[in-house]
Design a protein around this motif. Structure first.
Motif, PDB file in Angstrom:
ATOM      1  N   SER A 279       0.794  -1.095  -0.032  1.00  0.00           N
ATOM      2  CA  SER A 279       0.130   0.072   0.045  1.00  0.00           C
ATOM      3  C   SER A 279       0.759   1.168  -0.050  1.00  0.00           C
ATOM      4  O   SER A 279       0.453   2.329  -0.681  1.00  0.00           O
ATOM      5  CB  SER A 279      -0.925  -0.030   1.296  1.00  0.00           C
ATOM      6  OG  SER A 279      -0.092  -0.220   2.440  1.00  0.00           O
ATOM      7  N   SER A 280       1.974   1.226   0.804  1.00  0.00           N
ATOM      8  CA  SER A 280       2.817   2.372   0.689  1.00  0.00           C
ATOM      9  C   SER A 280       3.402   2.585  -0.615  1.00  0.00           C
ATOM     10  O   SER A 280       3.568   3.806  -0.966  1.00  0.00           O
ATOM     11  CB  SER A 280       4.013   2.171   1.627  1.00  0.00           C
ATOM     12  OG  SER A 280       3.185   2.289   3.037  1.00  0.00           O
ATOM     13  N   ASN A 282       2.275   1.797  -3.363  1.00  0.00           N
ATOM     14  CA  ASN A 282       1.307   2.193  -4.468  1.00  0.00           C
ATOM     15  C   ASN A 282       1.115   3.710  -4.182  1.00  0.00           C
ATOM     16  O   ASN A 282       1.004   4.419  -5.001  1.00  0.00           O
ATOM     17  CB  ASN A 282       0.067   1.215  -4.298  1.00  0.00           C
ATOM     18  CG  ASN A 282      -1.095   1.893  -5.076  1.00  0.00           C
ATOM     19  OD1 ASN A 282      -1.165   1.596  -6.187  1.00  0.00           O
ATOM     20  ND2 ASN A 282      -2.078   2.520  -4.460  1.00  0.00           N
ATOM     21  N   ARG A 283       0.860   4.101  -3.021  1.00  0.00           N
ATOM     22  CA  ARG A 283       0.551   5.561  -2.669  1.00  0.00           C
ATOM     23  C   ARG A 283       1.620   6.299  -3.306  1.00  0.00           C
ATOM     24  O   ARG A 283       1.575   7.396  -3.849  1.00  0.00           O
ATOM     25  CB  ARG A 283       0.526   5.597  -1.085  1.00  0.00           C
ATOM     26  CG  ARG A 283       0.337   6.941  -0.504  1.00  0.00           C
ATOM     27  CD  ARG A 283       0.154   7.028   1.041  1.00  0.00           C
ATOM     28  NE  ARG A 283      -0.093   8.569   1.466  1.00  0.00           N
ATOM     29  CZ  ARG A 283      -1.171   8.934   1.512  1.00  0.00           C
ATOM     30  NH1 ARG A 283      -2.253   8.235   1.354  1.00  0.00           N
ATOM     31  NH2 ARG A 283      -1.339  10.144   2.213  1.00  0.00           N
ATOM     32  N   GLU A 284       3.087   5.951  -2.770  1.00  0.00           N
ATOM     33  CA  GLU A 284       4.359   6.671  -3.269  1.00  0.00           C
ATOM     34  C   GLU A 284       4.124   6.831  -5.000  1.00  0.00           C
ATOM     35  O   GLU A 284       4.473   7.902  -5.691  1.00  0.00           O
ATOM     36  CB  GLU A 284       5.569   6.326  -2.921  1.00  0.00           C
ATOM     37  CG  GLU A 284       5.719   6.381  -1.558  1.00  0.00           C
ATOM     38  CD  GLU A 284       7.186   6.012  -1.326  1.00  0.00           C
ATOM     39  OE1 GLU A 284       8.008   5.792  -2.020  1.00  0.00           O
ATOM     40  OE2 GLU A 284       7.370   5.604   0.053  1.00  0.00           O
ATOM     41  N   LEU A 287       1.054   9.275  -5.867  1.00  0.00           N
ATOM     42  CA  LEU A 287       1.271  10.525  -5.410  1.00  0.00           C
ATOM     43  C   LEU A 287       2.469  11.349  -6.314  1.00  0.00           C
ATOM     44  O   LEU A 287       2.433  12.557  -6.273  1.00  0.00           O
ATOM     45  CB  LEU A 287       1.061  10.936  -4.152  1.00  0.00           C
ATOM     46  CG  LEU A 287      -0.038  10.201  -3.156  1.00  0.00           C
ATOM     47  CD1 LEU A 287       0.194  10.570  -1.682  1.00  0.00           C
ATOM     48  CD2 LEU A 287      -1.236  11.002  -3.815  1.00  0.00           C
TER      49      LEU A 287
END
Length: 355
Positions: A279-280, A282-284, A287
């Motif tokens: 999840s981290s 993917n988030r990076e 964003l």
């Protein structure tokens, strides 16, 4: 003539055999083989893990990293006796898919392509071979000792083309590139990065042997620290990943610069598991407008780009990439790894100097 053959999916079936000399068909060049490179794909085929023989046959002539000299060429083909040439590996599928129909057979959509020395077509590992003029690439005569590097260089040229095309989706002015892995693909990727005027860094775990000095001779920086640590200190705009090591791949995905591009060229082994916080990552990626692309094989355009890159490179430096030259009749030795191997080459011509 002598040829390097194997029975695909049969371990330890490598054998140098006498085969009839090929007769060129219309539109083909007849070539005297000089050398053929050995890579991980060849080793997988020899280990019985990969490869397909031509239809109706049980043995395949190995060799996709080619180099030869034209013996005979069709009139008006643009080739002449004595020209130094390399044969392209992949052929488009017979349907063809949209990509193959437009000459982008490296991006085949249906998987029905064929490949010299790998999939359903004999390779270039013989003392004489033929190739269609449309799939032959002429090299600068000065590259006689190192032209066998063209195929891996074409893979790298495609990777760089993909990076630059993706970067072109918006303003893109990269300064720093990290290449992970200092094998032949990674080292050639570093060469093309230096030729582009970028600040080049290379990460590998090896501290001795030819790798560190080869990278330093390019004017690039060699690293052996932990991948996460290197990513944090460099925050590269571009990562060319050439190890296939899961830990390194995920470090690259999570540590590159904003609007960064990661190009994956290393194939990961099957079955190895790694716990990651997906999840981290993917988030990076979302964003930061990052991009991740896989890249394999090459089409004719990439071979031509690679030929230009090799012609511009320092020939003495390129020759250092080839750490062993093994005569065809001792082919088994080329498939036995040495600790300081970079690129191992089989010499095919009867009178060639294997040193």
């Amino acid at each position: 003539m002598r040829a390097l053959t194997v029975r695909p999916h049969v371990r330890n079936s490598l054998e140098v055999r006498d085969l009839p000399e090929p007769v060129p068909e219309e539109g083909q060049v007849l070539v005297d083989g000089l050398a053929v490179g050995v890579c991980g794909t060849d080793r997988e085929i020899v280990d019985g893990l990969y490869g397909w023989a031509p239809p109706g046959r049980d043995r395949l002539v190995l060799g996709h990293e080619s180099l030869g000299r034209v013996r005979q060429a069709p009139a008006g083909s643009g080739f002449s006796a004595g020209d130094l040439v390399v044969g392209v590996v992949r052929r488009p599928d017979p349907v063809p898919c949209g990509a193959c129909g437009r000459g982008e057979f490296d991006m085949c959509r249906n998987g029905q392509y064929t490949e010299r020395g790998i999939k359903e077509i004999d390779g270039y590992g013989s003392q004489t071979w033929c190739v269609e003029t449309a799939y032959a690439v002429k090299l600068d005569a000065r590259l006689e000792r190192v032209g066998v590097l063209l195929e891996p260089a074409s893979v790298v040229a495609k990777a760089w083309e993909q990076v630059e095309r993706i970067g072109g989706r918006s303003w893109f002015d990269p300064e720093r590139v990290l290449v992970t892995g200092a094998g032949p693909i990674g080292t050639l990727a570093a060469l093309l990065g230096v030729q582009r005027g970028l600040e080049v860094h290379v990460l590998d775990r090896v501290t001795e042997g030819p790798k560190p000095s080869l990278i330093e001779a390019l004017g690039a920086t060699y690293h052996t620290e932990d991948a996460d640590e290197v990513m944090r200190s460099l925050v590269p705009d571009i990562v060319i990943e050439a190890t296939g090591a899961a830990e390194v791949v995920f470090a690259a995905l999570s540590g590159n610069a904003r609007y960064g591009i990661v190009c994956l060229t290393g194939v990961s082994p099957v079955g190895r598991k790694l716990n990651v916080e997906a999840s981290s990552i993917n988030r990076e990626i979302v964003l930061e407008n990052d991009a991740v692309v896989g890249s394999v094989n090459a089409n004719l355009r990439h071979y031509q780009q690679a030929a230009e890159a090799l012609a511009q490179a320092d020939l003495a430096w390129l020759e250092r990439l080839i750490t062993r030259r093994v005569p065809l009749d001792r082919a088994d030795e080329a498939f036995t790894a040495h600790n300081d191997d970079m690129k191992v080459v089989l010499t095919l011509d009867l009178w060639g100097d294997p040193t």
